[in-house]
Design a protein around this motif. Sequence first.
Motif, PDB file in Angstrom:
ATOM      1  N   VAL A 219       0.883  -1.238  -0.127  1.00  0.00           N
ATOM      2  CA  VAL A 219      -0.089   0.102  -0.013  1.00  0.00           C
ATOM      3  C   VAL A 219       1.106   1.365   0.051  1.00  0.00           C
ATOM      4  CG1 VAL A 219      -1.781  -0.849   1.158  1.00  0.00           C
ATOM      5  CG2 VAL A 219      -0.059   0.145   2.477  1.00  0.00           C
ATOM      6  N   HIS A 220       0.240   2.272  -0.067  1.00  0.00           N
ATOM      7  CA  HIS A 220       0.930   3.758   0.030  1.00  0.00           C
ATOM      8  C   HIS A 220       0.326   4.556   1.048  1.00  0.00           C
ATOM      9  CE1 HIS A 220       0.566   2.567  -4.200  1.00  0.00           C
ATOM     10  NE2 HIS A 220       1.904   2.867  -4.334  1.00  0.00           N
ATOM     11  N   PRO A 221       1.140   5.241   2.037  1.00  0.00           N
ATOM     12  CA  PRO A 221       0.698   5.818   3.172  1.00  0.00           C
ATOM     13  C   PRO A 221      -0.441   6.827   2.677  1.00  0.00           C
ATOM     14  CG  PRO A 221       2.906   5.713   3.511  1.00  0.00           C
ATOM     15  CD  PRO A 221       2.521   5.116   1.949  1.00  0.00           C
ATOM     16  N   TRP A 222      -0.320   7.322   1.623  1.00  0.00           N
ATOM     17  CA  TRP A 222      -1.258   8.567   1.250  1.00  0.00           C
ATOM     18  C   TRP A 222      -2.692   8.084   1.016  1.00  0.00           C
ATOM     19  CZ3 TRP A 222      -3.498   7.245  -3.545  1.00  0.00           C
ATOM     20  CH2 TRP A 222      -2.306   6.807  -4.418  1.00  0.00           C
ATOM     21  N   GLU A 223      -3.034   6.844   0.823  1.00  0.00           N
ATOM     22  CA  GLU A 223      -4.129   6.074   0.552  1.00  0.00           C
ATOM     23  C   GLU A 223      -5.161   6.319   1.889  1.00  0.00           C
ATOM     24  OE1 GLU A 223      -4.141   2.529  -1.435  1.00  0.00           O
ATOM     25  OE2 GLU A 223      -2.261   2.322  -1.104  1.00  0.00           O
ATOM     26  N   PHE A 224      -4.495   6.471   2.899  1.00  0.00           N
ATOM     27  CA  PHE A 224      -5.001   6.272   4.290  1.00  0.00           C
ATOM     28  C   PHE A 224      -5.305   7.840   4.501  1.00  0.00           C
ATOM     29  CE2 PHE A 224      -2.824   2.475   3.325  1.00  0.00           C
ATOM     30  CZ  PHE A 224      -3.697   1.627   3.734  1.00  0.00           C
ATOM     31  N   THR A 225      -5.383   8.878   4.030  1.00  0.00           N
ATOM     32  CA  THR A 225      -5.632  10.102   4.224  1.00  0.00           C
ATOM     33  C   THR A 225      -7.045  10.383   3.419  1.00  0.00           C
ATOM     34  OG1 THR A 225      -4.531  11.219   2.599  1.00  0.00           O
ATOM     35  CG2 THR A 225      -3.234  10.603   4.458  1.00  0.00           C
ATOM     36  N   ASP A 226      -7.552  11.496   3.680  1.00  0.00           N
ATOM     37  CA  ASP A 226      -8.694  12.058   3.018  1.00  0.00           C
ATOM     38  C   ASP A 226      -8.377  12.501   1.437  1.00  0.00           C
ATOM     39  OD1 ASP A 226     -11.006  13.136   2.022  1.00  0.00           O
ATOM     40  OD2 ASP A 226     -11.234  14.458   3.886  1.00  0.00           O
ATOM     41  N   LEU A 227      -8.786  11.954   0.579  1.00  0.00           N
ATOM     42  CA  LEU A 227      -8.459  12.103  -0.692  1.00  0.00           C
ATOM     43  C   LEU A 227      -9.297  12.876  -1.564  1.00  0.00           C
ATOM     44  CD1 LEU A 227      -6.832   8.764  -2.043  1.00  0.00           C
ATOM     45  CD2 LEU A 227      -5.556  10.809  -1.106  1.00  0.00           C
TER      46      LEU A 227
END
Length: 258
Positions: free
Chosen positions: A206-214
């Motif tokens: 996975v990528h960390p940015w996926e787990f933020t509000d997009l």
Amino acid sequence: MKSSTKKILFSIDLEEFDIPEEYGQTLPLKQKLETSLHGLQKLEVLMDKHNVVATIFTTAFWATHYPLHVQNLAQKHEIASHTYYHNSFKTEDLRKSRETLQDITNTDVVGLRMPRMSDVSRTDVRSAGYLYDSSLHPTWLPGRYNHLNKPRTLHQNDGVWELPASVTPVLRIPIFWLALKNFPVAFYKMLCKRILNHDGYIVFYVHPWEFTDLIGHNLPKMVRRIDGDGLVNRLDDIMTYLGKYGTFATHRSLIENV
């Protein structure tokens, strides 16, 4: 392999949050760095909960902005190279990124994953001092690559171990980050278990940015679908499920026990 215990190889591609730039949206550097940091912190809580030992492929550029954080990660997880920058590459970045990460963590960095799973010369990888490369995704991803003819599992290639991202036998259905976000959970679990039973290990990332509000970023629906805490909850469920069938381990440990 020396151990008969099934291995779950969870990895994180830790990079500058630059995917919106692929779709015409420019972001300030601070935002690109901090978005990944915030997502990573959520992943760290989740990994601690499940006693996950992971392989973290980080760009040296990101690591130079958060050296103490990367040092702390190295106390438990494997730190590997995602080259120097995520949005550009020169051959010399292979060695430069490895040496930079070694200086930051005071550990031996032996693993590589190219940004966007790009092809890279085996000779260059070997010359830069890597033990293994985990850049191969042996499936067909329209618009990106077609690797249906490539080996599906761990193998050696010109003196370098190649550890591909996992796909199912025969049909080569992937379980990478887009699959985690877009496949029904029950179907995703079924694919993982099939791979685990067939190969004895599983590689997913996975990528960390996926787990933020997009929300607000110019991204395709398949990339935006299930983000932030919703994706944290989904991965939490997947880790609980996989933990019943195997042990979390690093890429390096799998290869060293072949």
